[in-house]
Design a protein around this motif. Structure first.
Motif, PDB file in Angstrom:
ATOM      1  N   ARG A   1      15.181 -40.943  -9.453  1.00  0.00           N
ATOM      2  CA  ARG A   1      16.408 -40.599  -8.717  1.00  0.00           C
ATOM      3  C   ARG A   1      16.313 -39.301  -7.920  1.00  0.00           C
ATOM      4  O   ARG A   1      17.151 -39.058  -7.045  1.00  0.00           O
ATOM      5  N   LEU A   2      15.360 -38.459  -8.225  1.00  0.00           N
ATOM      6  CA  LEU A   2      15.276 -37.173  -7.528  1.00  0.00           C
ATOM      7  C   LEU A   2      15.019 -37.374  -6.038  1.00  0.00           C
ATOM      8  O   LEU A   2      14.246 -38.253  -5.642  1.00  0.00           O
ATOM      9  N   PRO A   3      15.665 -36.574  -5.201  1.00  0.00           N
ATOM     10  CA  PRO A   3      15.389 -36.679  -3.760  1.00  0.00           C
ATOM     11  C   PRO A   3      13.989 -36.197  -3.442  1.00  0.00           C
ATOM     12  O   PRO A   3      13.324 -35.534  -4.260  1.00  0.00           O
ATOM     13  N   GLU A   4      13.555 -36.509  -2.251  1.00  0.00           N
ATOM     14  CA  GLU A   4      12.228 -36.085  -1.812  1.00  0.00           C
ATOM     15  C   GLU A   4      12.132 -34.567  -1.865  1.00  0.00           C
ATOM     16  O   GLU A   4      13.076 -33.851  -1.506  1.00  0.00           O
ATOM     17  N   GLY A   5      11.007 -34.093  -2.344  1.00  0.00           N
ATOM     18  CA  GLY A   5      10.817 -32.648  -2.436  1.00  0.00           C
ATOM     19  C   GLY A   5      10.962 -32.100  -3.842  1.00  0.00           C
ATOM     20  O   GLY A   5      10.775 -30.900  -4.056  1.00  0.00           O
TER      21      GLY A   5
ATOM     22  N   ARG B   1      10.759 -29.252 -10.642  1.00  0.00           N
ATOM     23  CA  ARG B   1      10.145 -28.305  -9.717  1.00  0.00           C
ATOM     24  C   ARG B   1      10.191 -28.840  -8.297  1.00  0.00           C
ATOM     25  O   ARG B   1      10.320 -30.041  -8.068  1.00  0.00           O
ATOM     26  N   ARG B   2      10.068 -27.920  -7.357  1.00  0.00           N
ATOM     27  CA  ARG B   2       9.925 -28.304  -5.962  1.00  0.00           C
ATOM     28  C   ARG B   2       8.504 -28.810  -5.728  1.00  0.00           C
ATOM     29  O   ARG B   2       7.548 -28.265  -6.283  1.00  0.00           O
ATOM     30  N   ALA B   3       8.394 -29.830  -4.936  1.00  0.00           N
ATOM     31  CA  ALA B   3       7.066 -30.297  -4.537  1.00  0.00           C
ATOM     32  C   ALA B   3       6.486 -29.323  -3.514  1.00  0.00           C
ATOM     33  O   ALA B   3       7.196 -28.552  -2.880  1.00  0.00           O
ATOM     34  N   GLY B   4       5.188 -29.349  -3.387  1.00  0.00           N
ATOM     35  CA  GLY B   4       4.548 -28.460  -2.426  1.00  0.00           C
ATOM     36  C   GLY B   4       3.726 -27.397  -3.120  1.00  0.00           C
ATOM     37  O   GLY B   4       3.565 -27.380  -4.339  1.00  0.00           O
TER      38      GLY B   4
ATOM     39  N   VAL C   1      22.381 -33.248 -13.491  1.00  0.00           N
ATOM     40  CA  VAL C   1      21.243 -32.335 -13.463  1.00  0.00           C
ATOM     41  C   VAL C   1      21.239 -31.623 -12.115  1.00  0.00           C
ATOM     42  O   VAL C   1      21.069 -32.257 -11.071  1.00  0.00           O
ATOM     43  N   PRO C   2      21.437 -30.304 -12.113  1.00  0.00           N
ATOM     44  CA  PRO C   2      21.500 -29.580 -10.841  1.00  0.00           C
ATOM     45  C   PRO C   2      20.123 -29.316 -10.251  1.00  0.00           C
ATOM     46  O   PRO C   2      19.122 -29.216 -10.970  1.00  0.00           O
ATOM     47  N   LEU C   3      20.109 -29.193  -8.941  1.00  0.00           N
ATOM     48  CA  LEU C   3      18.881 -28.859  -8.220  1.00  0.00           C
ATOM     49  C   LEU C   3      19.119 -27.527  -7.506  1.00  0.00           C
ATOM     50  O   LEU C   3      19.804 -26.660  -8.035  1.00  0.00           O
TER      51      LEU C   3
ATOM     52  N   ASP D   1      21.450 -28.913  -2.604  1.00  0.00           N
ATOM     53  CA  ASP D   1      21.242 -30.322  -2.948  1.00  0.00           C
ATOM     54  C   ASP D   1      22.206 -30.759  -4.051  1.00  0.00           C
ATOM     55  O   ASP D   1      22.550 -29.982  -4.949  1.00  0.00           O
ATOM     56  N   GLU D   2      22.619 -32.021  -3.979  1.00  0.00           N
ATOM     57  CA  GLU D   2      23.562 -32.547  -4.953  1.00  0.00           C
ATOM     58  C   GLU D   2      22.899 -32.749  -6.317  1.00  0.00           C
ATOM     59  O   GLU D   2      21.695 -32.974  -6.422  1.00  0.00           O
ATOM     60  N   ASP D   3      23.744 -32.687  -7.349  1.00  0.00           N
ATOM     61  CA  ASP D   3      23.267 -32.968  -8.696  1.00  0.00           C
ATOM     62  C   ASP D   3      22.753 -34.402  -8.798  1.00  0.00           C
ATOM     63  O   ASP D   3      23.195 -35.301  -8.063  1.00  0.00           O
TER      64      ASP D   3
END
Length: 265
Positions: A36-40, A105-108, A206-208, A212-214
């Motif tokens: 479910r996590l957005p890209e990144g 974590r953030r990707a990258g 779960v907050p990001l 970005d939305e939870d």
């Protein structure tokens, strides 16, 4: 077989099963998040390790036991029952405890830590135990950082260990389990959900990062999946009361529920 309770199954709280339950819940939450996590962003499982010296361990374990035999033998046709003069020697080894948790974590290249999700264990709720101290140290560090902290407590007994003070949570109606979310943007604010053994477990948000939305995780579905994947229907004995024990009122309710489902005669 489907989990027989509407929410958390109290039989899963037994330390005999909890390590497996904890592993399944952590794995299920991480899988649900990565779907479910957005890209990144990505979720990964990590662990902290510490040593527990006897007799602090709250989990069943194996120790080495032997009897030191006396050098004197016996003779004669009739054996006489006398107290043994040989000591029983028990070797209780220190135990290495590994407790898993989830990091988002953030990707990258930077891989910046955004959110930590903890599912509490009995060792984190043991007064004066090494597991409680280890957990408190990490909790304190996260509360003074820029990282979100989500704590999930699905254990009825032990110390109140989530960050939100116990005396600020409602007394009535009675509740057994709690989730506690802390966002660094407001260091003294905690978002808590409490539920009883008779209710479904509420979903968690779960907050990001701030913009970005939870991400919503169906915690009840994760526990039900844990019950199924771990084949706990084959491991749990519903003919006897759970451990830790329920209040008499809840035991009467659980007894009626289990009889209705054919799990008790």
């Amino acid at each position: 077989m489907l989990i027989p309770f509407p929410g958390m199954d109290p039989y899963l709280e037994n330390p005999l099963h909890w390590r497996g339950v904890h592993h399944e819940i952590i794995s299920g939450c991480a899988a649900s998040l990565n779907a479910r996590l957005p890209e990144g962003y990505f979720a990964r499982i990590d662990a902290r390790v510490y040593i527990v010296e006897p007799p602090q361990s709250l989990f069943p374990h194996v120790s080495v036991l032997r009897r030191v035999e006396s050098a004197q033998g016996t003779s004669g046709a009739v054996a006489t029952l006398i107290p043994s003069t040989s000591p029983i020697v028990v070797t209780a080894f220190p135990e290495e405890i590994s407790e898993s948790f989830i990091e988002i974590r953030r990707a990258g290249d930077d891989g910046a830590l955004v959110t930590v999700i903890e599912v509490l264990s009995p060792a984190n709720k043991d007064s004066g135990g090494a597991g409680t101290q280890s957990y408190r140290d990490k909790q304190r560090s996260l509360l003074h950082s820029d990282v979100n902290l989500l704590e999930i407590d699905l254990l009825r007994t032990g110390l109140h260990s989530v960050a939100a003070p116990r005396d600020l949570l409602p007394v009535s109606p009675k509740w057994d389990y709690v989730t506690c979310l802390h966002r660094p943007r407001n260091r003294w604010r905690f978002e808590c959900f409490v539920t009883s053994i008779r209710q479904p477990i509420p979903p968690v948000c779960v907050p990001l990062a701030h913009s970005d939305e939870d991400v919503r995780v169906d915690l009840q579905a994760v526990v039900a999946q844990c019950y199924d994947f771990g084949r706990y229907a084959d491991q749990l004995d519903y003919a006897i009361p759970p451990y830790p024990p329920l209040s008499q009122e809840d035991e009467d309710w659980a007894d009626a529920l289990l009889r209705e489902k054919g799990l008790r005669a």
